[in-house]
Scaffold this motif. Structure first.
Motif, PDB file in Angstrom:
ATOM      1  N   ASN A 118       0.820  -1.216   0.000  1.00 24.93           N
ATOM      2  CA  ASN A 118       0.000   0.000   0.000  1.00 24.93           C
ATOM      3  C   ASN A 118       0.853   1.265   0.000  1.00 24.93           C
ATOM      4  O   ASN A 118       1.957   1.285   0.555  1.00 24.93           O
ATOM      5  CB  ASN A 118      -0.923   0.037   1.214  1.00 24.93           C
ATOM      6  CG  ASN A 118      -2.204  -0.737   1.016  1.00 24.93           C
ATOM      7  OD1 ASN A 118      -2.512  -1.633   1.795  1.00 24.93           O
ATOM      8  ND2 ASN A 118      -2.970  -0.396  -0.011  1.00 24.93           N
ATOM      9  N   ASN A 119       0.319   2.321  -0.600  1.00 25.35           N
ATOM     10  CA  ASN A 119       0.966   3.627  -0.538  1.00 25.35           C
ATOM     11  C   ASN A 119       0.781   4.211   0.862  1.00 25.35           C
ATOM     12  O   ASN A 119      -0.336   4.195   1.397  1.00 25.35           O
ATOM     13  CB  ASN A 119       0.369   4.575  -1.569  1.00 25.35           C
ATOM     14  CG  ASN A 119       0.733   4.183  -2.990  1.00 25.35           C
ATOM     15  OD1 ASN A 119       1.881   3.844  -3.267  1.00 25.35           O
ATOM     16  ND2 ASN A 119      -0.241   4.208  -3.894  1.00 25.35           N
ATOM     17  N   ASP A 124      -4.449   4.703  -2.132  1.00 25.83           N
ATOM     18  CA  ASP A 124      -5.042   3.524  -2.768  1.00 25.83           C
ATOM     19  C   ASP A 124      -6.538   3.461  -2.504  1.00 25.83           C
ATOM     20  O   ASP A 124      -7.041   4.029  -1.535  1.00 25.83           O
ATOM     21  CB  ASP A 124      -4.379   2.251  -2.234  1.00 25.83           C
ATOM     22  CG  ASP A 124      -2.915   2.141  -2.635  1.00 25.83           C
ATOM     23  OD1 ASP A 124      -2.610   2.376  -3.812  1.00 25.83           O
ATOM     24  OD2 ASP A 124      -2.095   1.830  -1.757  1.00 25.83           O
ATOM     25  N   THR A 127      -6.783   0.360   1.532  1.00 23.65           N
ATOM     26  CA  THR A 127      -5.558   0.276   2.335  1.00 23.65           C
ATOM     27  C   THR A 127      -5.773  -0.722   3.464  1.00 23.65           C
ATOM     28  O   THR A 127      -6.742  -0.609   4.224  1.00 23.65           O
ATOM     29  CB  THR A 127      -5.185   1.646   2.925  1.00 23.65           C
ATOM     30  OG1 THR A 127      -4.939   2.559   1.848  1.00 23.65           O
ATOM     31  CG2 THR A 127      -3.947   1.542   3.784  1.00 23.65           C
ATOM     32  N   VAL A 187      -4.357  -5.260  -3.279  1.00 23.55           N
ATOM     33  CA  VAL A 187      -4.544  -3.829  -3.492  1.00 23.55           C
ATOM     34  C   VAL A 187      -5.262  -3.643  -4.821  1.00 23.55           C
ATOM     35  O   VAL A 187      -4.797  -4.086  -5.876  1.00 23.55           O
ATOM     36  CB  VAL A 187      -3.198  -3.077  -3.499  1.00 23.55           C
ATOM     37  CG1 VAL A 187      -3.424  -1.598  -3.803  1.00 23.55           C
ATOM     38  CG2 VAL A 187      -2.499  -3.235  -2.162  1.00 23.55           C
ATOM     39  N   ASP A 190      -6.424   0.907  -9.963  1.00 21.30           N
ATOM     40  CA  ASP A 190      -7.207   2.123 -10.207  1.00 21.30           C
ATOM     41  C   ASP A 190      -8.031   1.961 -11.476  1.00 21.30           C
ATOM     42  O   ASP A 190      -7.774   2.578 -12.515  1.00 21.30           O
ATOM     43  CB  ASP A 190      -6.266   3.324 -10.323  1.00 21.30           C
ATOM     44  CG  ASP A 190      -7.040   4.646 -10.325  1.00 21.30           C
ATOM     45  OD1 ASP A 190      -8.225   4.638  -9.943  1.00 21.30           O
ATOM     46  OD2 ASP A 190      -6.450   5.678 -10.716  1.00 21.30           O
ATOM     47  N   HIS A 219     -11.749   6.252  -0.367  1.00 26.44           N
ATOM     48  CA  HIS A 219     -10.516   5.544  -0.026  1.00 26.44           C
ATOM     49  C   HIS A 219     -10.822   4.690   1.196  1.00 26.44           C
ATOM     50  O   HIS A 219     -11.073   5.212   2.286  1.00 26.44           O
ATOM     51  CB  HIS A 219      -9.387   6.535   0.256  1.00 26.44           C
ATOM     52  CG  HIS A 219      -8.959   7.315  -0.943  1.00 26.44           C
ATOM     53  ND1 HIS A 219      -8.173   6.793  -1.939  1.00 26.44           N
ATOM     54  CD2 HIS A 219      -9.247   8.588  -1.326  1.00 26.44           C
ATOM     55  CE1 HIS A 219      -7.964   7.691  -2.874  1.00 26.44           C
ATOM     56  NE2 HIS A 219      -8.612   8.803  -2.534  1.00 26.44           N
TER      57      HIS A 219
END
Length: 300
Positions: A118-119, A124, A127, A187, A190, A219
């Motif tokens: 995850n960022n 994302d 998450t 994950v 997009d 999110h």
């Protein structure tokens, strides 16, 4: 011959008593050690250990001091009106903080950590945040309490601190899923279709939810921990990030009772002291039993 036989019987009797006493002491020592060791694990997992580092938007000095101890710390997670109130970490893999605490020390209780893929800016669509399920309301133990509909309804909000500010979390559902459910634990790319499929997968596994509409623009934040209610099962508290911050309700002051204070003082006494006291009591009992046996023998 009779005296010799009685003497032998007394020796055997004393040996049996001594052996029994030693066995009792060994069992008690082992039990006390296991209780002590278990208590050490729970103490290491206590959220109160990190209270001094809790960040706020106005004051992050203490939080930054904790980050100097361990740079893997990226934020803080709280679920309002629960005991979930911990530093949030992220490593290059998901194994590191399974048995390492927030300060970087070995600990069976581990830490609360972000999925390594995850960022860290929560950009994302989904998450994933992991934590051990523990008794006594430690780590993510309270996530399991959301399986109760009343408890779920009474705890709708949380807070995420990252990028130097607080963010609100509005909880949507408690789901139960298999640990090998790749769709949930991947994950989400997009992509509108992938996001829609992910939302549908959440709906398939819902145990409790509230009237709230999740969209592809949200999110999502997933708090994930183990459950014994199904094979390879996971309890997952699903929420969404919001611009609104939800402060915790003020906790009522607990003045306590005499029993509460006595219990607190007793728990502060080291386990080894209780063990020594127990051994002394057992030795006193053994001495008295021997004296009583000796008197009976003399009377006979």
């Amino acid at each position: 011959m009779k005296k010799a036989a009685k003497f032998i019987v007394r020796i055997i009797d004393h040996m049996v008593n001594l052996t029994a006493l030693l066995l009792i002491l060994m069992v008690m020592f082992l039990s006390c050690y296991m209780l002590w060791d278990s208590n050490q694990v729970y103490q290491a997992a206590d959220a109160r250990n990190y209270e001094a580092y809790i960040p706020t938007e106005k004051n992050t000095k203490s939080f930054e001091e904790l980050r100097k101890i361990n740079p893997d710390i990226l934020g803080w997670i709280r679920v309002n009106e629960t005991n979930i109130n911990y530093p949030l970490l992220q490593a290059e893999d998901d194994d590191t903080y399974m048995n390492t605490d927030a300060e970087g020390n070995y600990s069976l209780s581990g830490a609360i950590f972000l999925h390594c893929v995850n960022n860290p800016d929560f950009s994302d669509f989904n998450t994933m945040i992991y934590g051990h399920h523990m008794e006594k309301h430690k780590m993510f133990g309270d996530v399991g309490m959301f399986t109760d509909k009343t408890y779920f309804d009474e705890h709708p909000y949380g807070n995420l601190f990252f990028d130097g500010k607080d963010h609100g979390v509005e909880f949507y559902a408690l789901i139960q899923a298999d640990a090998y459910n790749e769709r949930i634990f991947t994950v989400c790319p997009d992509d509108p279709d992938a996001k829609q499929e992910y939302l549908q997968e959440i709906e398939k596994n819902v145990l409790n939810k509230r009237e709230l509409t999740l969209t592809q623009e949200d999110h999502l934040v997933l708090l994930i921990t183990c459950t014994s209610e199904m094979t390879n099962g996971r309890n997952i508290l699903v929420g969404r990030l919001t611009d609104q911050v939800y402060p915790e309700k003020e906790k009522p002051k607990n003045l306590g009772t005499g029993i509460d204070k006595l219990k607190e003082k007793m728990t502060q006494v080291p386990m080894i002291c209780w063990l020594i006291l127990l051994i002394i009591v057992l030795l006193i009992i053994d001495v008295k039993m021997r004296k009583r046996g000796k008197k009976k023998h003399e009377n006979n």
